[in-house]
Enzyme design. Structure first.
Site, PDB file in Angstrom:
ATOM      1  N   LYS A 223       0.853  -1.183   0.000  1.00 43.23           N
ATOM      2  CA  LYS A 223       0.000   0.000   0.000  1.00 43.23           C
ATOM      3  C   LYS A 223       0.887   1.230   0.000  1.00 43.23           C
ATOM      4  O   LYS A 223       2.027   1.198   0.455  1.00 43.23           O
ATOM      5  CB  LYS A 223      -0.894   0.033   1.249  1.00 43.23           C
ATOM      6  CG  LYS A 223      -2.189   0.772   1.029  1.00 43.23           C
ATOM      7  CD  LYS A 223      -3.171  -0.058   0.236  1.00 43.23           C
ATOM      8  CE  LYS A 223      -4.469   0.662  -0.031  1.00 43.23           C
ATOM      9  NZ  LYS A 223      -5.506  -0.237  -0.546  1.00 43.23           N
TER      10      LYS A 223
HETATM   11  P1  NAD Z   1     -13.136   7.168  -2.819  1.00 44.39           P
HETATM   12  O1  NAD Z   1     -12.155   8.245  -2.541  1.00 44.39           O
HETATM   13  O2  NAD Z   1     -13.558   6.932  -4.220  1.00 44.39           O
HETATM   14  O3  NAD Z   1     -14.456   7.428  -1.957  1.00 44.39           O
HETATM   15  C1  NAD Z   1     -14.431   7.595  -0.566  1.00 44.39           C
HETATM   16  C2  NAD Z   1     -15.814   8.067  -0.136  1.00 44.39           C
HETATM   17  O4  NAD Z   1     -15.866   8.114   1.285  1.00 44.39           O
HETATM   18  C3  NAD Z   1     -16.176   9.474  -0.608  1.00 44.39           C
HETATM   19  O5  NAD Z   1     -17.541   9.517  -0.933  1.00 44.39           O
HETATM   20  C4  NAD Z   1     -15.907  10.334   0.627  1.00 44.39           C
HETATM   21  O6  NAD Z   1     -16.666  11.537   0.652  1.00 44.39           O
HETATM   22  C5  NAD Z   1     -16.357   9.385   1.702  1.00 44.39           C
HETATM   23  N1  NAD Z   1     -15.819   9.671   3.017  1.00 44.39           N
HETATM   24  C6  NAD Z   1     -14.578  10.051   3.362  1.00 44.39           C
HETATM   25  N2  NAD Z   1     -14.514  10.216   4.690  1.00 44.39           N
HETATM   26  C7  NAD Z   1     -15.727   9.898   5.169  1.00 44.39           C
HETATM   27  C8  NAD Z   1     -16.289   9.859   6.462  1.00 44.39           C
HETATM   28  N3  NAD Z   1     -15.571  10.160   7.532  1.00 44.39           N
HETATM   29  N4  NAD Z   1     -17.573   9.491   6.594  1.00 44.39           N
HETATM   30  C9  NAD Z   1     -18.308   9.159   5.513  1.00 44.39           C
HETATM   31  N5  NAD Z   1     -17.831   9.176   4.272  1.00 44.39           N
HETATM   32  C10 NAD Z   1     -16.561   9.550   4.115  1.00 44.39           C
HETATM   33  O7  NAD Z   1     -12.532   5.843  -2.171  1.00 44.39           O
HETATM   34  P2  NAD Z   1     -12.869   4.333  -2.575  1.00 44.39           P
HETATM   35  O8  NAD Z   1     -11.910   3.899  -3.612  1.00 44.39           O
HETATM   36  O9  NAD Z   1     -14.320   4.192  -2.792  1.00 44.39           O
HETATM   37  O10 NAD Z   1     -12.448   3.567  -1.238  1.00 44.39           O
HETATM   38  C11 NAD Z   1     -13.326   3.468  -0.111  1.00 44.39           C
HETATM   39  C12 NAD Z   1     -12.869   2.335   0.786  1.00 44.39           C
HETATM   40  O11 NAD Z   1     -12.845   1.112   0.037  1.00 44.39           O
HETATM   41  C13 NAD Z   1     -11.452   2.468   1.359  1.00 44.39           C
HETATM   42  O12 NAD Z   1     -11.418   1.833   2.611  1.00 44.39           O
HETATM   43  C14 NAD Z   1     -10.614   1.680   0.382  1.00 44.39           C
HETATM   44  O13 NAD Z   1      -9.388   1.246   0.951  1.00 44.39           O
HETATM   45  C15 NAD Z   1     -11.552   0.529   0.106  1.00 44.39           C
HETATM   46  N6  NAD Z   1     -11.305  -0.211  -1.133  1.00 44.39           N
HETATM   47  C16 NAD Z   1     -11.262   0.429  -2.337  1.00 44.39           C
HETATM   48  C17 NAD Z   1     -11.061  -0.315  -3.497  1.00 44.39           C
HETATM   49  C18 NAD Z   1     -11.075   0.312  -4.860  1.00 44.39           C
HETATM   50  O14 NAD Z   1     -11.019  -0.439  -5.844  1.00 44.39           O
HETATM   51  N7  NAD Z   1     -11.179   1.627  -4.997  1.00 44.39           N
HETATM   52  C19 NAD Z   1     -10.888  -1.699  -3.410  1.00 44.39           C
HETATM   53  C20 NAD Z   1     -10.968  -2.318  -2.169  1.00 44.39           C
HETATM   54  C21 NAD Z   1     -11.181  -1.558  -1.051  1.00 44.39           C
END
Ligand code: NAD
Length: 487
Positions: free
Chosen positions: A176
């Site tokens: 990461k």
């Molecule tokens: P992203 O940046 O696209 O979206 C994050 C979202 O969370 C946004 O809508 C933001 O406004 C919201 N957010 C941030 N802080 C917040 C809070 N305190 N309360 C409520 N909402 C909040 O990120 P993503 O890629 O969707 O990733 C989200 C989660 O999923 C992370 O934990 C990431 O590690 C995990 N993840 C992502 C992927 C991927 O393919 N993108 C894969 C596996 C896991």
């Protein structure tokens, strides 16, 4: 060797989780409590403008931008990751040397680098790249742009990637990385320059046979494209397989953008059928986070008949018990930048969303959201972990006692890394699949491994998270013993 019970390390992990602080200590020091704590209070961006005569409020004394001083924040991801591992290690009766091996990150890189901003000022940024374990192959893991990124957070997320890749039987270890920055505060040009410089700084660590990054919070396909281009420019020819989650036009795969959310939907649907004999049809769903994972989970569950009653982002949440119209909501978000203010919904807080009486709750924002403080208020039947590490080990216990079924992140959100693997394979072969093939293969991979997890829950009489960890750890342990210890 006998397993450790109430080891100093276990106590230290509990302490860390209570304090909500991260540790900079190397987890190999299992015999001593994990000492100290470091926090990066979002101050990783500082300006050198002060040296040119402009006082910089962010960094008045011109100190190093990586500030190890503690700062208040949500529960430490690292403490959660170590706590989960400790619990499963106890359950499996793992030997001490294996525990130390598994909790230790193999390589950790911290980089500080300057970027010239649009106004001519030079601003310093701090970034990280961590390789947790490469026993099963090159490492794989996202890049996060967020003000709260820390070395410990990267360690935690890298560990989760190791378990997730092993559980999905992918030939990868976990990694990461991230930069301490709020990308919304940068212009597009600044974001590109910062990305290219960060990619340059971590380039000794990455490569198609070494470590293959992907998007995470605050990064997207465009950022991946810049990293792919920067790396390729240094080598002298295009190397699409250095990164995944890039646009299809430059060697990305069809189906990657939706993969994580679609995977959450496939897994949740399968669990609902297997455990409750129900379909997603008219199931009520609340989703925390409306980014890549939350957004695609909402869309793909909605397409399968689920009623999305609440959604939130970092500004707050919205609620309508009759269900939200996702197309209209998407337009509203495009216009305003937030879900707040969407017509026909009432505003709720993020904590209220977590406590709604729904069939499925999907935390899809950040880690450490469901803790011992609020777990007893959760009224959902199922928690489908779209985010990495949203539930602490203490919360897990409370939820289990209250009959809430938690689908752990390392299987629930694994669709993203599975399709990233397909993208990497396609890039190496320069032979591309259609979207139907990508989806079919993803569903098969997820559901085959879910079957293995469910089988393990029955055989070992444990919950889904413990079962998923057991499978992952046993696969890594087997690979480790076969490879032996160099030299
Ligand atoms: P992203 O940046 O696209 O979206 C994050 C979202 O969370 C946004 O809508 C933001 O406004 C919201 N957010 C941030 N802080 C917040 C809070 N305190 N309360 C409520 N909402 C909040 O990120 P993503 O890629 O969707 O990733 C989200 C989660 O999923 C992370 O934990 C990431 O590690 C995990 N993840 C992502 C992927 C991927 O393919 N993108 C894969 C596996 C896991």
């Amino acid at each position: 060797m006998a397993k450790q019970k109430n080891s100093p390390a276990a106590e230290a992990i509990e302490q860390l989780a209570h304090n909500g602080a991260d540790s900079t200590a190397n987890p190999a020091a299992i015999s001593a409590p994990l000492p100290g704590s470091e926090q990066t209070p979002g101050s990783g961006q500082t300006s050198l403008a002060g040296q040119a005569g402009n006082f910089d409020e962010e960094n008045p004394s011109g100190e190093t931008p990586y500030d190890p001083a503690p700062a208040p924040r949500r529960v430490s991801a690292y403490a959660v990751a170590l706590g989960q591992l400790e619990r499963v290690s106890d359950f499996m009766n793992l030997e001490d040397d294996m525990r130390v091996y598994l909790r230790t990150c193999q390589r950790e890189l911290i980089v500080h680098f300057p970027v010239q901003m649009d106004n001519g000022a030079i601003r310093m940024f701090t970034g990280f790249r961590v390789h947790h374990n490469m026993t099963k192959g090159p490492t794989k893991g996202g890049i996060r742009y967020h003000p709260d990124v820390t070395l410990d957070e990267c360690r935690a997320l890298a560990m989760w990637m190791t378990w997730k890749c092993a559980l999905m039987n992918l030939p990868y270890g976990g990694a990461k990385g991230g930069v301490i920055v709020d990308p919304a505060t940068l212009s597009k040009r600044e974001l590109e320059k910062m990305t290219r410089r960060y990619a340059t700084e971590i380039s000794p660590f990455i490569g198609p046979e070494r470590d293959i990054p992907a998007p995470d919070v605050g990064t997207n396909a465009q950022v991946m494209a810049w990293i792919m281009d920067t790396y390729s420019m240094h080598i002298g020819y295009s190397i699409p397989a250095v990164i995944t989650g890039k646009p299809v036009a430059i060697g990305g795969t069809l189906g990657r953008e939706s993969a994580t959310g679609l995977g959450v939907t496939y897994i949740t649907r399968a669990i609902m059928k297997q455990r409750f004999g129900r379909s997603l049809e008219d199931a009520s769903v609340a989703i925390q986070g409306f980014g890549n994972v939350g957004g695609w989970t909402a869309r793909t569950m909605h397409e399968r008949g689920a009623r999305i009653v609440a959604i939130s982002d970092k500004f707050g949440g919205i609620y309508n018990p009759r269900g939200l119209d996702l197309r209209q909501l998407q337009n509203h978000v495009q216009e305003t930048g937030t879900v707040l203010g969407y017509n026909g919904s009432e505003t709720i807080s993020n904590s209220e969303l977590l406590e709604l009486d729904v069939d499925v709750l999907v935390p899809a924002a950040l880690e450490g959201q469901i803790t011992k403080q609020n777990a007893h208020k959760v009224r959902a039947t199922i928690i489908a972990e779209g985010a990495n590490g949203p539930t602490t080990p203490e919360a897990d216990q409370i939820l289990a006692d209250n009959g809430v079924l938690v689908i752990p992140d390392i299987i629930c959100n694994a669709g993203g890394v599975v399709v990233s693997y397909f993208e990497w394979v396609q890039g190496l072969q320069s032979f591309f699949w259609n979207e139907g093939e990508v989806r079919r293969q993803m569903e098969r991979t997820l559901l085959d491994n879910l079957d293995a997890v469910i089988g393990t829950t029955t055989r070992r009489k444990c919950d889904l998270r413990t079962a998923a960890y057991i499978i992952a750890i046993e696969r890594i342990e087997e690979a480790m013993r076969l490879r032996g210890f160099y030299p």
